[in-house]
Design an enzyme around this catalytic site. Structure first.
Site, mmCIF file in Angstrom:
data_model
loop_
_atom_site.group_PDB
_atom_site.id
_atom_site.type_symbol
_atom_site.label_atom_id
_atom_site.label_comp_id
_atom_site.label_asym_id
_atom_site.label_seq_id
_atom_site.Cartn_x
_atom_site.Cartn_y
_atom_site.Cartn_z
ATOM 1 C CB SER A 1 12.465 -15.650 32.177
ATOM 2 O OG SER A 1 13.513 -16.059 31.352
ATOM 3 C CB THR B 1 10.718 -12.823 25.970
ATOM 4 O OG1 THR B 1 9.843 -13.943 25.827
ATOM 5 C CG2 THR B 1 10.477 -12.159 27.321
ATOM 6 C CE LYS C 1 10.505 -14.158 21.441
ATOM 7 N NZ LYS C 1 10.355 -15.595 21.179
ATOM 8 C CG ASN D 1 15.422 -14.486 19.927
ATOM 9 O OD1 ASN D 1 16.251 -14.092 19.094
ATOM 10 N ND2 ASN D 1 15.498 -15.676 20.477
ATOM 11 C CG ASP E 1 12.834 -17.698 19.095
ATOM 12 O OD1 ASP E 1 13.468 -18.169 20.052
ATOM 13 O OD2 ASP E 1 11.922 -16.854 19.227
ATOM 14 N N GLY F 1 -1.057 -21.662 15.724
ATOM 15 C CA GLY F 1 -0.591 -20.398 16.297
ATOM 16 C C GLY F 1 0.012 -19.510 15.228
ATOM 17 N N GLY G 1 1.768 -16.304 16.384
ATOM 18 C CA GLY G 1 2.497 -15.257 17.080
ATOM 19 C C GLY G 1 3.962 -15.214 16.665
ATOM 20 N N GLY G 2 4.793 -14.593 17.531
ATOM 21 C CA GLY G 2 6.215 -14.468 17.228
ATOM 22 C C GLY G 2 6.890 -15.830 17.071
HETATM 23 P P1 NDP Z 1 2.394 -14.891 21.159
HETATM 24 O O1 NDP Z 1 1.740 -14.217 22.324
HETATM 25 O O2 NDP Z 1 3.027 -14.061 20.098
HETATM 26 O O3 NDP Z 1 1.313 -15.872 20.453
HETATM 27 C C1 NDP Z 1 0.454 -16.684 21.217
HETATM 28 C C2 NDP Z 1 -0.297 -17.627 20.305
HETATM 29 O O4 NDP Z 1 -1.115 -18.496 21.110
HETATM 30 C C3 NDP Z 1 -1.228 -16.917 19.340
HETATM 31 O O5 NDP Z 1 -1.260 -17.643 18.130
HETATM 32 C C4 NDP Z 1 -2.577 -16.984 20.068
HETATM 33 O O6 NDP Z 1 -3.685 -16.917 19.214
HETATM 34 C C5 NDP Z 1 -2.497 -18.370 20.655
HETATM 35 N N1 NDP Z 1 -3.413 -18.580 21.791
HETATM 36 C C6 NDP Z 1 -3.251 -18.161 23.067
HETATM 37 N N2 NDP Z 1 -4.322 -18.564 23.793
HETATM 38 C C7 NDP Z 1 -5.152 -19.244 22.961
HETATM 39 C C8 NDP Z 1 -6.404 -19.906 23.128
HETATM 40 N N3 NDP Z 1 -7.010 -19.967 24.316
HETATM 41 N N4 NDP Z 1 -6.963 -20.509 22.064
HETATM 42 C C9 NDP Z 1 -6.344 -20.488 20.858
HETATM 43 N N5 NDP Z 1 -5.165 -19.866 20.637
HETATM 44 C C10 NDP Z 1 -4.582 -19.260 21.683
HETATM 45 O O7 NDP Z 1 3.462 -15.904 21.795
HETATM 46 P P2 NDP Z 1 4.732 -16.604 21.101
HETATM 47 O O8 NDP Z 1 4.410 -16.953 19.686
HETATM 48 O O9 NDP Z 1 5.961 -15.819 21.371
HETATM 49 O O10 NDP Z 1 4.816 -17.934 21.999
HETATM 50 C C11 NDP Z 1 3.855 -18.974 21.834
HETATM 51 C C12 NDP Z 1 4.299 -20.170 22.680
HETATM 52 O O11 NDP Z 1 5.544 -20.672 22.172
HETATM 53 C C13 NDP Z 1 4.539 -19.805 24.150
HETATM 54 O O12 NDP Z 1 4.083 -20.878 24.949
HETATM 55 C C14 NDP Z 1 6.056 -19.669 24.250
HETATM 56 O O13 NDP Z 1 6.508 -19.970 25.558
HETATM 57 C C15 NDP Z 1 6.504 -20.723 23.226
HETATM 58 N N6 NDP Z 1 7.826 -20.419 22.646
HETATM 59 C C16 NDP Z 1 8.844 -21.317 22.875
HETATM 60 C C17 NDP Z 1 10.095 -21.109 22.355
HETATM 61 C C18 NDP Z 1 11.179 -22.098 22.660
HETATM 62 O O14 NDP Z 1 12.357 -21.765 22.473
HETATM 63 N N7 NDP Z 1 10.858 -23.313 23.062
HETATM 64 C C19 NDP Z 1 10.412 -19.935 21.537
HETATM 65 C C20 NDP Z 1 9.264 -19.047 21.304
HETATM 66 C C21 NDP Z 1 8.026 -19.311 21.863
HETATM 67 P P3 NDP Z 1 -4.344 -15.475 18.856
HETATM 68 O O15 NDP Z 1 -3.390 -14.833 17.854
HETATM 69 O O16 NDP Z 1 -5.626 -15.845 18.232
HETATM 70 O O17 NDP Z 1 -4.446 -14.716 20.135
#
Ligand code: NDP
Length: 307
Positions: free
Chosen positions: A15, A62, A66, A87, A102, A127, A129-130
């Site tokens: 982190s 994180t 989340k 978060n 966020d 994407g 996710g969170g």
């Molecule tokens: P999650 O684990 O909740 O989501 C991950 C996402 O990435 C999902 O949509 C997943 O798709 C997709 N994914 C992962 N691997 C693949 C792949 N090989 N091919 C296609 N899609 C893929 O994570 P978060 O949403 O919390 O975080 C996502 C990114 O954003 C991370 O890198 C994190 O570090 C960054 N982030 C940065 C922040 C900042 O303040 N700068 C704040 C929050 C996040 P699937 O659902 O299909 O698995």
């Protein structure tokens, strides 16, 4: 008594928040220790209960928790309720309050990326996710009229769209299958492209081929690094930004919530830069079963992730 703030995730060893928040507490002369707690999903409930102790000011949460911590909170702020993700945790006596900073971090990042141009009305988000939830909520609030979400597992993007069905009722919020040709045609209609996947976090790969990026795009990668995606986009003539502004500003908002004091932004930015020089790329630790591994979707079990 030394007060404690903890980051709860799995894993958390990489982190950047630790370096950033400890530098902020130290710079303000506050007797607060920021700790990294690696807790598997099964240990999450106990970790949250422990926060009720008097020595805790609060916590960050994180990947992959989340969304899971939402039902464990005594109260949610509007942003946390709207995104279905927490978060940051603060305390009201022994009651735990869930926030989502966020959203505030993204708002600053979006303004900076758009600069003096008129705020666009159409965005593509990769994407679901969170992180993507905070982005979509922020885009709705910023007045966007068409937002298209592409995700490897379409059902998760569909669940995201359903989650926002009320707040997005006045606009077009769509989930679309991850096909290069569909992404390409959508990009021709958009001004902003945001990578909210973890593709590029642990290896030098991009979520989309360079050739499909139109020159006029504004491109944001949530990952805190000059990823392949961003380098490709710049080669195509796009304007780009990485996740630093969002990370810094979500952290600053959390610091203020815990301490009631303005955050020392410069100190925090310097700590991030130093941590980055140490080779870290992740906003908040590395994703469990990162890229290419379907277990990353385990963060959102069921139809409605974490809700
Ligand atoms: P999650 O684990 O909740 O989501 C991950 C996402 O990435 C999902 O949509 C997943 O798709 C997709 N994914 C992962 N691997 C693949 C792949 N090989 N091919 C296609 N899609 C893929 O994570 P978060 O949403 O919390 O975080 C996502 C990114 O954003 C991370 O890198 C994190 O570090 C960054 N982030 C940065 C922040 C900042 O303040 N700068 C704040 C929050 C996040 P699937 O659902 O299909 O698995």
């Amino acid at each position: 008594m030394t007060k404690r703030v903890v980051l709860i995730g799995h894993p958390v060893a990489h982190s950047l928040s630790g370096a950033m928040q400890q530098a902020a507490f130290d710079a303000k002369g506050l007797d607060v220790r920021y700790e990294l707690w690696d807790r598997s999903p099964i240990a999450l409930g106990a970790a949250i209960r422990e926060l009720k102790g008097d020595d805790f000011l609060g916590a960050n949460v994180t990947i992959p928790h989340k969304e899971r911590v939402v039902p464990l909170m005594d109260r949610l702020t509007e942003d946390a309720a709207a995104t279905g993700a927490v978060n940051t945790i603060t305390k009201e006596g022994k009651r735990l309050v869930g926030h989502n900073t966020d959203v505030a971090g993204f708002a600053v990042a979006l303004d900076k990326l758009v600069g003096r141009q008129k705020m666009p009305r159409h965005a593509v988000v990769l994407g679901a996710g969170g992180g993507a939830r905070a982005i979509v909520h922020g885009l709705i609030r910023a007045g966007f009229l068409r937002v298209v979400v592409f995700n490897r597992h379409l059902h998760r993007a569909e669940a995201l769209v359903r989650h926002f069905s009320k707040s997005a009722a006045h606009m077009e919020l769509k989930a679309m299958p991850w096909h290069e040709s569909i992404i390409e045609s959508e990009l021709l209609r958009t001004k902003i492209l945001i990578n909210a996947t973890s593709i590029g976090l642990t290896s030098d790969v991009s979520p989309v081929p360079a050739e499909i990026l139109p020159q006029s795009l504004l491109v944001l990668d949530l990952i805190y690094a000059d990823t392949r995606f961003l380098r490709d986009a710049r080669k195509q003539g796009c304007t780009t930004a990485d996740g630093q502004t969002m990370l810094l500003n979500q952290g600053a908002a959390a610091f203020t919530l815990w301490t009631g004091q303005p955050a020392p932004l410069e100190v925090m930015a310097d700590a991030l830069t130093a941590a980055r020089a140490g080779g870290l790329r992740s906003a908040e630790g590395e994703v469990t079963g990162a890229e290419g591994d379907a277990t990353s979707s385990d963060t959102a079990p069921g139809d409605e992730p974490g809700a």
